[in-house]
Structures are given as structure tokens and as C-alpha cells.
Motif scaffolding. Structure first.
Motif, short mmCIF file in Angstrom:
data_model
loop_
_atom_site.label_atom_id
_atom_site.label_comp_id
_atom_site.label_asym_id
_atom_site.label_seq_id
_atom_site.Cartn_x
_atom_site.Cartn_y
_atom_site.Cartn_z
N ALA A 9 26.92 -13.25 22.26
CA ALA A 9 26.69 -14.44 23.10
C ALA A 9 26.71 -15.75 22.31
CB ALA A 9 25.35 -14.31 23.84
N THR A 10 26.59 -15.67 20.98
CA THR A 10 26.67 -16.91 20.20
C THR A 10 28.13 -17.30 19.96
OG1 THR A 10 26.39 -15.54 18.24
CG2 THR A 10 24.44 -16.76 19.00
N GLY A 11 29.06 -16.49 20.40
CA GLY A 11 30.48 -16.78 20.22
C GLY A 11 31.07 -17.46 21.44
N TYR A 12 32.35 -17.81 21.34
CA TYR A 12 33.02 -18.56 22.41
C TYR A 12 32.97 -17.80 23.74
CZ TYR A 12 36.79 -20.64 25.15
OH TYR A 12 37.51 -21.21 26.17
N LEU A 13 33.50 -16.59 23.76
CA LEU A 13 33.56 -15.85 25.03
C LEU A 13 32.17 -15.38 25.47
CD1 LEU A 13 35.01 -14.47 27.37
CD2 LEU A 13 35.39 -12.50 25.86
N GLY A 14 31.41 -14.81 24.53
CA GLY A 14 30.11 -14.24 24.88
C GLY A 14 29.17 -15.25 25.53
N VAL A 32 21.18 -11.22 19.46
CA VAL A 32 21.76 -12.18 18.50
C VAL A 32 21.26 -11.89 17.10
CG1 VAL A 32 22.03 -14.09 20.14
CG2 VAL A 32 19.91 -13.87 18.90
N ARG A 33 22.07 -12.30 16.11
CA ARG A 33 21.60 -12.10 14.72
C ARG A 33 20.95 -13.37 14.19
NH1 ARG A 33 26.79 -12.25 10.65
NH2 ARG A 33 28.12 -13.61 11.88
N ASN A 34 21.34 -14.52 14.77
CA ASN A 34 20.88 -15.80 14.25
C ASN A 34 20.21 -16.60 15.38
OD1 ASN A 34 20.74 -18.45 13.36
ND2 ASN A 34 22.61 -18.28 12.13
N GLU A 36 18.58 -19.36 15.31
CA GLU A 36 18.81 -20.82 15.26
C GLU A 36 20.11 -21.16 16.00
OE1 GLU A 36 16.92 -23.32 14.15
OE2 GLU A 36 15.48 -21.66 14.05
N LYS A 37 21.16 -20.36 15.72
CA LYS A 37 22.45 -20.60 16.37
C LYS A 37 22.32 -20.41 17.87
CE LYS A 37 27.34 -19.52 15.95
NZ LYS A 37 28.37 -18.70 15.32
N PHE A 38 21.54 -19.40 18.25
CA PHE A 38 21.32 -19.13 19.67
C PHE A 38 20.68 -20.35 20.35
CE2 PHE A 38 18.36 -17.77 22.97
CZ PHE A 38 19.23 -17.12 23.83
N ILE A 75 34.98 -10.15 14.26
CA ILE A 75 35.19 -11.23 13.28
C ILE A 75 36.37 -12.09 13.73
CG2 ILE A 75 35.84 -11.77 10.90
CD1 ILE A 75 34.45 -9.24 10.01
N THR A 76 36.12 -13.39 13.82
CA THR A 76 37.23 -14.32 14.09
C THR A 76 37.31 -15.29 12.90
OG1 THR A 76 35.80 -15.79 15.40
CG2 THR A 76 37.09 -14.16 16.61
N ARG A 77 36.36 -16.23 12.86
CA ARG A 77 36.37 -17.20 11.75
C ARG A 77 35.22 -16.99 10.78
NH1 ARG A 77 37.55 -19.15 16.49
NH2 ARG A 77 39.56 -20.17 16.79
N ALA A 126 40.97 -1.89 13.44
CA ALA A 126 39.52 -1.70 13.61
C ALA A 126 39.14 -1.69 15.08
CB ALA A 126 38.77 -2.80 12.87
N LYS A 127 39.71 -2.62 15.84
CA LYS A 127 39.36 -2.70 17.27
C LYS A 127 39.79 -1.43 18.01
CE LYS A 127 39.60 -7.75 17.86
NZ LYS A 127 38.17 -7.96 18.01
N GLU A 128 41.02 -1.00 17.73
CA GLU A 128 41.52 0.16 18.48
C GLU A 128 40.86 1.47 18.05
OE1 GLU A 128 43.32 -0.16 21.27
OE2 GLU A 128 43.05 -2.30 20.90
N PRO A 146 42.63 -9.43 26.53
CA PRO A 146 43.20 -10.77 26.70
C PRO A 146 44.20 -11.11 25.60
CG PRO A 146 40.95 -10.90 25.87
CD PRO A 146 41.33 -9.46 25.84
N THR A 147 45.04 -12.13 25.85
CA THR A 147 45.97 -12.57 24.79
C THR A 147 45.32 -13.69 23.97
OG1 THR A 147 47.16 -14.09 26.22
CG2 THR A 147 48.01 -11.87 26.07
N GLY A 148 45.32 -14.92 24.46
CA GLY A 148 44.76 -16.02 23.65
C GLY A 148 43.74 -16.82 24.45
N TYR A 149 42.74 -17.34 23.75
CA TYR A 149 41.70 -18.14 24.42
C TYR A 149 42.00 -19.63 24.23
CZ TYR A 149 38.88 -13.82 23.87
OH TYR A 149 38.42 -12.54 23.89
N PHE A 150 41.44 -20.43 25.11
CA PHE A 150 41.56 -21.88 24.93
C PHE A 150 41.01 -22.30 23.56
CE2 PHE A 150 41.66 -23.74 29.57
CZ PHE A 150 42.81 -23.03 29.82
N SER A 151 39.96 -21.60 23.11
CA SER A 151 39.35 -21.98 21.82
C SER A 151 40.39 -21.88 20.69
CB SER A 151 38.15 -21.08 21.51
OG SER A 151 38.52 -19.72 21.55
N ASP A 152 41.30 -20.93 20.80
CA ASP A 152 42.32 -20.82 19.76
C ASP A 152 43.39 -21.89 19.90
OD1 ASP A 152 41.34 -18.81 18.23
OD2 ASP A 152 41.98 -17.28 19.64
N MET A 153 43.67 -22.28 21.16
CA MET A 153 44.66 -23.34 21.37
C MET A 153 44.15 -24.67 20.80
SD MET A 153 46.94 -21.50 22.62
CE MET A 153 46.35 -19.86 22.22
#
Ligand SMILES: NC(=O)c1ccc[n+]([C@@H]2O[C@H](COP(=O)([O-])OP(=O)(O)OC[C@H]3O[C@@H](n4cnc5c(N)ncnc54)[C@H](OP(=O)(O)O)[C@@H]3O)[C@@H](O)[C@H]2O)c1
Length: 282
Positions: A9-14, A32-34, A36-38, A75-77, A126-128, A146-153
Motif C-alpha cells: 500500500a505504500t507503493g503507487y498501485l497499492g 507496511v514495513r515503514n 513513517e512512509k505510510f 521491487i521497482t525503484r 521471479a514474478k512468474e 497490466p502493461t504500464g502504469y501512468f507512474s512509469d510514463m
């Protein structure tokens, strides 16, 4: 009231998914793991559990009373020393093991469009591998592809702000990116459909050149696109595989693969990329 456990949930989609479940009157338990971020993200949830998906001992009993588990952990960034295998595969498997003990009604996971075809890429491998474990878990499941998110655009927008957009290849392949909000709605709608591994993307299809041009247009800046020949990009990806860790070359080889083919999935939603770019305008 159904109870959903949301990991990621601390990520873009979640973040959007947590919001969407709440709007649909689910009881939301967010892992969540963090903390503060939450708090910074201002996520509205009924219950917050601090746990680390890569440490199974922190997950014990986390699925008690839970009907649905949703995870977009991956893992993304992040640059925190973990590999795709540690997080995308083993982390999600740790959560699946807990969910299996409680026989949850449904386990939902976000992989990628064409993930099986791209298993030669570290991230998809790893995902598969996790998807295979999920399929054989005996639980009712959904794998959203999904293919690509707005966050990546937004990467295109960031480059356009600096004056030049670099594109791997000729930029003529197509993609139909989706907003986090639309994808979150799709994830919830997928709970009650029969398709276990639905592919999905946004309502508008663009070439990568068109996305770059849209970014320049919204910014009111002159267009400057630099195409990096795909042969050189793929050669560089192969060399990086030998010299660098997977968290460095993984995103590079993934982007190179996405840009070397059309990534157009069945469309869903109504959010426009132009509005997303406008929202990023300083
Ligand atoms: N972006 C795309 O275009 C795209 C397309 C298809 C599929 N996907 C996949 O969709 C999923 C969600 O994407 P997203 O853009 O929402 O990613 P994101 O913003 O990076 O969010 C990823 C989530 O995973 C968590 N996470 C990462 N490493 C972790 C670790 N070592 N331990 C615990 N939690 C960890 C993050 O926690 P922290 O906030 O604490 O780091 C965050 O909550 C990913 O698996 C991604 O590969 C993305």
C-alpha cells in the motif's frame, strides 16, 4: 463485512487499491514495513500492521480473519539490497504460506502483461515463479497482468522537463498505460469474475513517440526526442548482465524489452494520460 489484507500500500498501485477497497466497504488491514512512509502517504485504513514480507517470522497469524489477500509488493525503484528473487518471489511466497494456513477465500497478485513470455528477464522470472507457486497453492487466486502504469510514463514527463526525451529503439511500438486509480478498480472487479489471470490496460493507445510528444505539448516545450538504436541498447543490456547486479540491469533490460514490442492489453478505465501529465506540471 469482508476483510482484506493489502501488502504494497505504500507503493503507487497499492495506495490506490487500499483506497478502492475502502470505498467498496471492505475492512482494510494494511501491511507496511515503514510506518513513517505510510503516514506520509496519508493512507486511510482500518488497521495497520507493521511487518516485513522478507521475514516470515513477522507474518505469523497476519491472515487471521482475512477473507482476501492482495499484494502488489515487488521491487521497482527500491535500492535496499534485496533481489527480485528475495522480494517478488520469496517475499510474496512467505505471505502466500500464511494465507494458505488460514485458507483465505482469494489471493490476488500483480504480475506483468506477457510475464510468462518474458521469463528470461530477472524481474519476470521471479514474478512468474511466484505465479506458479500461487497456481499450485490450491487457493482461489487472481493474477492481474497490466502493461504500464501512468507512474512509469512520468519518466517521459521528467525527461521532457529537462528538455530531451531518450527512447530505446524507434519509439513506434505501442502501449496503453493505465492510471493507478483505474487499475485499482479493475483489481476489485476481478474478484468476482471467472478469469484467474486477466490482462488489462488503459483506455488510450499510444506509441512511445506520442507519449513523449504529449509530455512536451503539456509542458509547452519544443519536442526533442533522441532514439537510441535497439541493437546498441540490447548489447548494453547483455554486457550489464555480466557486470552488474540484477537490481541495476533488471530495470534496464525490462524497459528495453517493453519498448521493443507492442504492449497493448484489453482496455479498462477512463483516466487520460494528458490529465496525469497536467497534474505533474510545476
Ligand atoms: N509500473 C508498471 O508499469 C508496472 C507494470 C506492470 C506490473 N507492475 C508491477 O506491479 C507491482 C506494483 O507496482 P508499483 O508501481 O505500485 O510499485 P511500487 O510503487 O514500487 O510499490 C511496490 C511496493 O512493494 C513494496 N516493497 C518493495 N520492496 C520491498 C521489500 N524489500 N520489502 C517489503 N516491501 C517491499 C514497497 O514498499 P516500500 O514503499 O516500503 O518500498 C511498495 O509498497 C510491482 O510488482 C510491479 O513490478 C508494474
Amino acid at each position: 463485512m469482508k476483510k482484506v489484507l493489502i501488502a504494497g500500500a505504500t507503493g503507487y498501485l497499492g495506495n490506490y487499491v487500499a483506497q478502492a477497497f475502502k470505498e467498496e466497504n471492505y475492512y482494510t488491514k494494511v501491511m507496511v514495513r515503514n510506518l513513517e512512509k505510510f503516514k506520509e502517504k496519508g493512507i486511510n485504513a482500518d488497521e495497520i500492521i507493521q511487518a516485513e514480507i522478507t521475514r516470515p517470522e513477522t507474518l505469523i497469524n497476519i491472515c487471521d480473519d482475512v477473507d482476501i489477500v492482495f499484494t502488489s509488493v515487488g521491487i521497482t525503484r527500491q535500492k535496499d539490497g534485496f533481489t527480485y528473487h528475495d522480494v517478488d518471489f520469496q517475499g510474496n511466497l512467505n505471505l502466500l504460506n500464511e494465507a494458505s494456513k488460514r485458507s483465505v477465500e482469494k489471493f490476488m497478485y500483480v504480475s506483468v502483461y506477457n510475464g510468462e513470455k518474458f521469463k528470461n528477464l530477472k524481474i519476470c522470472e521471479a514474478k512468474e515463479k511466484f505465479v506458479e507457486a500461487l497456481r499450485s497453492s490450491g487457493l482461489d487466486y487472481r493474477v492481474i497482468r497490466p502493461t504500464g502504469y501512468f507512474s512509469d510514463m512520468s519518466e517521459y514527463f521528467g525527461m521532457a522537463q529537462k528538455g530531451k526525451v531518450y527512447i530505446f529503439g524507434n519509439g513506434n511500438n505501442q502501449i496503453n498505460p493505465i492510471s493507478g486509480k483505474d487499475l485499482a478498480k479493475f483489481c476489485i472487479s476481478a474478484i468476482n469474475t471467472g478469469r484467474t489471470e486477466p490482462e488489462v490496460e488503459g483506455p488510450e493507445t499510444f506509441t512511445h513517440n506520442q507519449i513523449a510528444n504529449l509530455a512536451f505539448e503539456v509542458l509547452g516545450k519544443p519536442r526533442k526526442i533522441i532514439h537510441l538504436p535497439m541493437g546498441i541498447v540490447k548489447g548494453a543490456a547483455n554486457i550489464m548482465r555480466w557486470l552488474m547486479s540484477s537490481k541495476t540491469y533488471g530495470p534496464f533490460e525490462f524497459v528495453a524489452t517493453i519498448l521493443s514490442q507492442n504492449m497493448v492489453a484489453p482496455s479498462f478505465g477512463s483516466d487520460k494520460l494528458e490529465n496525469h501529465f497536467k497534474s505533474l506540471k510545476p
